[in-house]
Scaffold this motif. Structure first.
Motif, mmCIF file in Angstrom:
data_model
loop_
_atom_site.group_PDB
_atom_site.id
_atom_site.type_symbol
_atom_site.label_atom_id
_atom_site.label_comp_id
_atom_site.label_asym_id
_atom_site.label_seq_id
_atom_site.Cartn_x
_atom_site.Cartn_y
_atom_site.Cartn_z
ATOM 1 N N UNK A 44 26.561 46.106 53.757
ATOM 2 C CA UNK A 44 25.512 45.182 53.299
ATOM 3 C C UNK A 44 25.755 44.671 51.885
ATOM 4 N N UNK A 45 26.362 45.520 51.047
ATOM 5 C CA UNK A 45 26.560 45.143 49.650
ATOM 6 C C UNK A 45 28.012 45.328 49.217
ATOM 7 N N UNK A 46 28.893 44.522 49.739
ATOM 8 C CA UNK A 46 30.309 44.671 49.375
ATOM 9 C C UNK A 46 30.579 44.209 47.951
ATOM 10 N N UNK A 47 31.732 44.592 47.449
ATOM 11 C CA UNK A 47 32.167 44.088 46.147
ATOM 12 C C UNK A 47 32.551 42.627 46.300
ATOM 13 N N UNK A 48 32.213 41.833 45.314
ATOM 14 C CA UNK A 48 32.621 40.421 45.348
ATOM 15 C C UNK A 48 33.558 40.185 44.169
ATOM 16 N N UNK A 49 34.780 39.780 44.487
ATOM 17 C CA UNK A 49 35.785 39.591 43.443
ATOM 18 C C UNK A 49 35.459 38.357 42.603
ATOM 19 N N UNK A 50 35.519 38.552 41.264
ATOM 20 C CA UNK A 50 35.264 37.434 40.355
ATOM 21 C C UNK A 50 36.541 37.016 39.628
ATOM 22 N N UNK A 51 37.449 37.982 39.464
ATOM 23 C CA UNK A 51 38.676 37.705 38.722
ATOM 24 C C UNK A 51 38.450 37.588 37.223
ATOM 25 N N UNK A 52 37.242 37.919 36.773
ATOM 26 C CA UNK A 52 36.904 37.771 35.353
ATOM 27 C C UNK A 52 37.323 39.025 34.586
ATOM 28 N N UNK A 53 38.513 38.988 33.988
ATOM 29 C CA UNK A 53 39.003 40.206 33.322
ATOM 30 C C UNK A 53 38.336 40.439 31.966
ATOM 31 N N UNK A 54 37.421 39.557 31.590
ATOM 32 C CA UNK A 54 36.686 39.764 30.329
ATOM 33 C C UNK A 54 35.273 40.279 30.600
ATOM 34 N N UNK A 55 34.995 40.654 31.851
ATOM 35 C CA UNK A 55 33.619 41.086 32.155
ATOM 36 C C UNK A 55 33.301 42.393 31.420
ATOM 37 N N UNK A 56 32.040 42.572 31.014
ATOM 38 C CA UNK A 56 31.685 43.745 30.206
ATOM 39 C C UNK A 56 31.607 45.021 31.048
ATOM 40 N N UNK A 57 31.682 46.163 30.378
ATOM 41 C CA UNK A 57 31.457 47.446 31.058
ATOM 42 C C UNK A 57 30.712 48.358 30.099
ATOM 43 N N UNK A 58 30.036 49.374 30.647
ATOM 44 C CA UNK A 58 29.329 50.364 29.816
ATOM 45 C C UNK A 58 30.011 51.730 29.866
ATOM 46 N N UNK A 59 30.702 51.991 30.979
ATOM 47 C CA UNK A 59 31.319 53.311 31.191
ATOM 48 C C UNK A 59 32.678 53.115 31.869
ATOM 49 N N UNK A 60 33.562 54.102 31.734
ATOM 50 C CA UNK A 60 34.836 54.004 32.446
ATOM 51 C C UNK A 60 35.455 55.372 32.666
ATOM 52 N N UNK A 61 36.392 55.410 33.579
ATOM 53 C CA UNK A 61 37.093 56.660 33.887
ATOM 54 C C UNK A 61 38.548 56.311 34.167
ATOM 55 N N UNK A 62 39.414 57.303 34.014
ATOM 56 C CA UNK A 62 40.824 57.018 34.266
ATOM 57 C C UNK A 62 41.558 58.262 34.750
ATOM 58 N N UNK A 63 42.656 58.019 35.441
ATOM 59 C CA UNK A 63 43.626 59.075 35.716
ATOM 60 C C UNK A 63 44.982 58.539 35.274
ATOM 61 N N UNK A 64 45.851 59.447 34.903
ATOM 62 C CA UNK A 64 47.198 59.048 34.494
ATOM 63 C C UNK A 64 48.199 59.494 35.548
ATOM 64 N N UNK A 65 49.248 58.701 35.690
ATOM 65 C CA UNK A 65 50.342 59.064 36.577
ATOM 66 C C UNK A 65 51.594 59.174 35.717
ATOM 67 N N UNK A 66 52.380 60.196 35.941
ATOM 68 C CA UNK A 66 53.626 60.323 35.183
ATOM 69 C C UNK A 66 54.744 60.730 36.123
#
Lengths: 120, 165
Positions: free
Chosen positions: B29-51
């Motif tokens: 019902x509520x899929x992600x809609x791609x905007x392509x806007x790489x300047x969009x704001x965020x409040x939180x983030x997470x990451x994993x690293x690959x080596x």
């Protein structure tokens, strides 16, 4: 049956529990472990019938837990639920004696397919 | 050692779509809609690293509202029942799931780290030795959600050398 769910994410442990219920495997006795060391200790102490384990966890990885169990003669049915699904990992899991390998994200249908032969 | 690895926006989109179908939007019902806007704001983030055979980071970022909604969906509770720990846990798991799927596209010999979660905008974390090589920028019920891939610069240079060789 008693099932041990090992994952360092509490949310993911809940999702595994919920997906087991959704796949028709509710009513089992569930035990949780939050890292690899706890998974090893609880598998020995609680003697579950099945261990569903994450791969990448603090203290010990899931495959290290499995290898340690097998090294001490513990042949509990043990498998992985992990976001990592490389061929080398699947081969390592199989070589260590894993019974299944489920990739995140997973569905209730996938749980049904994997656990029906094990849980009935 | 370096290898040329191309994980495109469409690959990221496919991985993220699987997460949405499995946990966040099973009804579709509520899929992600791609905007392509790489300047969009965020409040939180997470990451994993690959080596290893490939070295870099996978970063998941969103608004606080989208993070709360994701945690509520993961836990099957109402949004106002979600705790800060739940949000951090879910953000870490989202980075981990996408990171694991990215790793599956890489040559053998790559290691995935445990996730790291930062309750601050994506711009708060810098990857000084890496550059963004791919990104999926989208909205979920109007809230920003993104996944980006950062590769170590040294490896990027090696890729270019190999391409021109």
């Amino acid at each position: 049956m008693k099932i041990l769910i090992a994952d360092d994410s509490r949310v993911m442990r809940q999702i595994v529990s919920r997906t087991l219920r959704q796949a028709g495997f509710g009513g089992h006795d569930l035990v949780e472990a939050a890292d690899g060391r706890e998974a090893l200790d609880k598998t020995v102490a609680e003697n579950p019938d099945l261990v569903i384990s994450d791969w990448n966890m603090p203290e010990l990885t899931g495959v290290e837990v499995l290898r340690k169990l097998r090294a001490t003669g513990n042949d509990v049915k043990f498998g992985f639920v992990t976001s990592e699904c490389t061929t080398e990992m699947q081969e390592a899991a199989e070589a260590a004696g894993a019974a299944f390998f489920i990739v995140k994200p997973f569905t209730a249908e996938r749980f049904d397919e994997v656990f029906s032969p094990i849980l009935g | 050692m370096s290898v040329e690895v191309v994980v495109k926006e469409s690959d990221l989109a496919e991985m993220v779509e699987q997460v949405w179908i499995s946990y966040l939007d099973p009804e579709g019902l509520n899929p992600l809609i791609t905007t392509g806007d790489d300047a969009q704001p965020s409040d939180v983030h997470s990451s994993v690293s690959i080596s290893g055979s490939w070295t870099g980071h996978i970063v998941y970022a969103s608004s606080t509202a989208a993070a709360k909604r994701a945690a509520a969906a993961f836990l099957a509770v109402e949004v106002d029942e979600v705790s800060p720990d739940d949000i951090a846990d879910v953000l870490g798991e989202l980075a981990n799931i996408v990171g694991g799927n990215v790793k599956a596209m890489l040559p053998a010999g790559a290691m995935l780290s445990l996730p790291q979660v930062v309750m601050a905008p994506e711009s708060a974390t810098r990857y000084p030795s890496a550059e963004r090589v791919s990104g999926l920028y989208s909205v979920w019920e109007g809230e920003p959600v993104s996944v980006s891939l950062w590769q170590r610069r040294e490896d990027k240079k090696d890729d270019k050398k190999e391409e021109s060789a």
